[in-house]
Design a protein around this motif. Structure first.
Motif, PDB file in Angstrom:
ATOM      1  N   ALA A 160       0.827  -1.204   0.000  1.00 17.54           N
ATOM      2  CA  ALA A 160       0.000   0.000   0.000  1.00 17.54           C
ATOM      3  C   ALA A 160       0.863   1.256   0.000  1.00 17.54           C
ATOM      4  O   ALA A 160       1.922   1.310   0.615  1.00 17.54           O
ATOM      5  CB  ALA A 160      -0.918  -0.015   1.219  1.00 17.54           C
ATOM      6  N   THR A 161       0.389   2.295  -0.691  1.00 20.46           N
ATOM      7  CA  THR A 161       1.071   3.581  -0.700  1.00 20.46           C
ATOM      8  C   THR A 161       0.821   4.302   0.618  1.00 20.46           C
ATOM      9  O   THR A 161      -0.318   4.377   1.080  1.00 20.46           O
ATOM     10  CB  THR A 161       0.557   4.452  -1.863  1.00 20.46           C
ATOM     11  N   VAL A 162       1.877   4.806   1.233  1.00 14.53           N
ATOM     12  CA  VAL A 162       1.778   5.507   2.513  1.00 14.53           C
ATOM     13  C   VAL A 162       1.682   7.009   2.260  1.00 14.53           C
ATOM     14  O   VAL A 162       2.546   7.596   1.617  1.00 14.53           O
ATOM     15  CB  VAL A 162       2.987   5.196   3.419  1.00 14.53           C
ATOM     16  N   VAL A 163       0.596   7.628   2.755  1.00 14.42           N
ATOM     17  CA  VAL A 163       0.424   9.078   2.633  1.00 14.42           C
ATOM     18  C   VAL A 163       0.995   9.722   3.894  1.00 14.42           C
ATOM     19  O   VAL A 163       0.551   9.437   5.004  1.00 14.42           O
ATOM     20  CB  VAL A 163      -1.061   9.449   2.481  1.00 14.42           C
ATOM     21  N   THR A 164       1.995  10.588   3.731  1.00 13.64           N
ATOM     22  CA  THR A 164       2.688  11.178   4.875  1.00 13.64           C
ATOM     23  C   THR A 164       1.759  12.088   5.677  1.00 13.64           C
ATOM     24  O   THR A 164       0.799  12.654   5.149  1.00 13.64           O
ATOM     25  CB  THR A 164       3.905  11.987   4.404  1.00 13.64           C
ATOM     26  N   PRO A 165       2.038  12.269   6.982  1.00 18.70           N
ATOM     27  CA  PRO A 165       1.142  13.040   7.866  1.00 18.70           C
ATOM     28  C   PRO A 165       0.930  14.493   7.464  1.00 18.70           C
ATOM     29  O   PRO A 165      -0.049  15.106   7.894  1.00 18.70           O
ATOM     30  CB  PRO A 165       1.840  12.947   9.222  1.00 18.70           C
ATOM     31  N   LYS A 166       1.822  15.061   6.645  1.00 14.89           N
ATOM     32  CA  LYS A 166       1.638  16.479   6.280  1.00 14.89           C
ATOM     33  C   LYS A 166       0.406  16.687   5.400  1.00 14.89           C
ATOM     34  O   LYS A 166      -0.079  17.801   5.260  1.00 14.89           O
ATOM     35  CB  LYS A 166       2.886  17.027   5.591  1.00 14.89           C
ATOM     36  N   TYR A 167      -0.106  15.606   4.815  1.00  7.25           N
ATOM     37  CA  TYR A 167      -1.348  15.691   4.043  1.00  7.25           C
ATOM     38  C   TYR A 167      -2.507  15.253   4.935  1.00  7.25           C
ATOM     39  O   TYR A 167      -2.504  14.155   5.482  1.00  7.25           O
ATOM     40  CB  TYR A 167      -1.273  14.810   2.795  1.00  7.25           C
ATOM     41  N   THR A 168      -3.501  16.119   5.086  1.00 12.94           N
ATOM     42  CA  THR A 168      -4.591  15.866   6.032  1.00 12.94           C
ATOM     43  C   THR A 168      -5.895  15.454   5.362  1.00 12.94           C
ATOM     44  O   THR A 168      -6.853  15.109   6.039  1.00 12.94           O
ATOM     45  CB  THR A 168      -4.844  17.105   6.896  1.00 12.94           C
ATOM     46  N   SER A 169      -5.963  15.537   4.045  1.00 20.31           N
ATOM     47  CA  SER A 169      -7.188  15.130   3.351  1.00 20.31           C
ATOM     48  C   SER A 169      -6.852  14.613   1.967  1.00 20.31           C
ATOM     49  O   SER A 169      -5.807  14.946   1.392  1.00 20.31           O
ATOM     50  CB  SER A 169      -8.178  16.295   3.250  1.00 20.31           C
ATOM     51  N   ILE A 170      -7.762  13.793   1.434  1.00 23.02           N
ATOM     52  CA  ILE A 170      -7.635  13.262   0.079  1.00 23.02           C
ATOM     53  C   ILE A 170      -8.949  13.534  -0.637  1.00 23.02           C
ATOM     54  O   ILE A 170     -10.016  13.140  -0.150  1.00 23.02           O
ATOM     55  CB  ILE A 170      -7.337  11.750   0.084  1.00 23.02           C
TER      56      ILE A 170
END
Length: 254
Positions: free
Chosen positions: A53-63
């Motif tokens: 799975a691709t890991v979204v770093t914590p600096k991004y808060t929404s998708i």
């Protein structure tokens, strides 16, 4: 022998600078040539990369999904059987359900704007191998197309599922207990049935102008369907159900 690389399309497309913040986790295995006694050499082993799975770093808060895509928070896999027995990770069933947490703006077909037909907060069932897996905010998520959603769960029981688009929900007929000659069949020798009763149908597929084309199959029809089609489920009453596309239904029985 050339090196082999297995990558999910959604992940391989993100291994570029423009996808900053998406960190695909990697598991390295080994690719092994067919074994013959005394024939193994160092050159027979090559690196084989399998992307998780691709890991979204914590600096991004929404998708925010685009087009006809939706973001689903995946329901955790069952860790215990109904009898309370703990399951090892390898025996846990891959989940096929979750909650819709964000939707795209829809798409344009012909002259019509077609909105996403699934609201946020809906509990859904989706095709088993659909979408792109993400690790986001400490939970498993999935980005998938609306067409990969099999149906909406209005209760906790699959028999109450509302199919979407061109899908139908069928209650599978029970396998024959005996042969024509009266011999009892064991579980291993019972033939998998491909006949059942339609429980619910979707609103139909979209035509070239974005209008719905109603299905020719109706609830209550006894039908024959392709043997290896669709997604199988177990109802709370122990009955088997299958959700598949109407095109996989071969005949109506009467």
């Amino acid at each position: 022998m050339a090196a082999s690389h297995l990558t999910a399309p959604s992940i391989s497309s993100c291994i570029v600078p423009s996808c900053e913040g998406l960190k695909p986790s990697t598991v390295k295995l080994a690719s092994v040539a067919p074994f013959r006694a005394g024939s193994l050499h160092r050159r027979d082993f090559r690196g084989l990369v399998v992307r998780a799975a691709t890991v979204v770093t914590p600096k991004y808060t929404s998708i925010k999904p685009l087009g006809d895509r939706v973001l689903v928070k995946v329901k955790p896999a069952e860790e215990k059987t109904e009898g309370g027995i703990l399951l090892p990770t390898t025996a846990q069933t891959k989940p096929q359900g979750g909650e819709v947490v964000a939707v795209g703006e829809g798409r344009t077909i012909g002259n019509n704007k077609v909105d996403i037909g699934v609201p946020t907060g809906a509990q859904i069932v989706y095709s088993k191998y659909a979408g792109t897996e993400l690790d986001f905010n400490g939970s498993k998520h999935l980005v998938l197309k609306e067409d990969d959603i099999v149906g909406i769960l209005e209760t906790a029981d699959v028999k109450d599922m509302k199919p979407l688009n061109d899908r139908v929900l069928i209650k599978v007929a029970e396998a024959e207990e005996k042969t024509a000659g009266g011999l009892l069949l064991t579980e291993a020798t019972k033939e998998k049935p491909s006949v059942g009763t339609v429980i619910a149908v979707g609103p139909g597929p979209l035509d070239e102008q974005g209008n719905r084309k109603p299905l020719s199959i109706s609830p209550g029809n006894n039908v024959m369907y392709s043997k290896y089609a669709g997604n199988e489920f177990k109802g709370s009453d122990g009955s088997d159900y299958i959700a598949l596309r109407a095109s996989d239904v071969m005949a109506v029985l009467s």
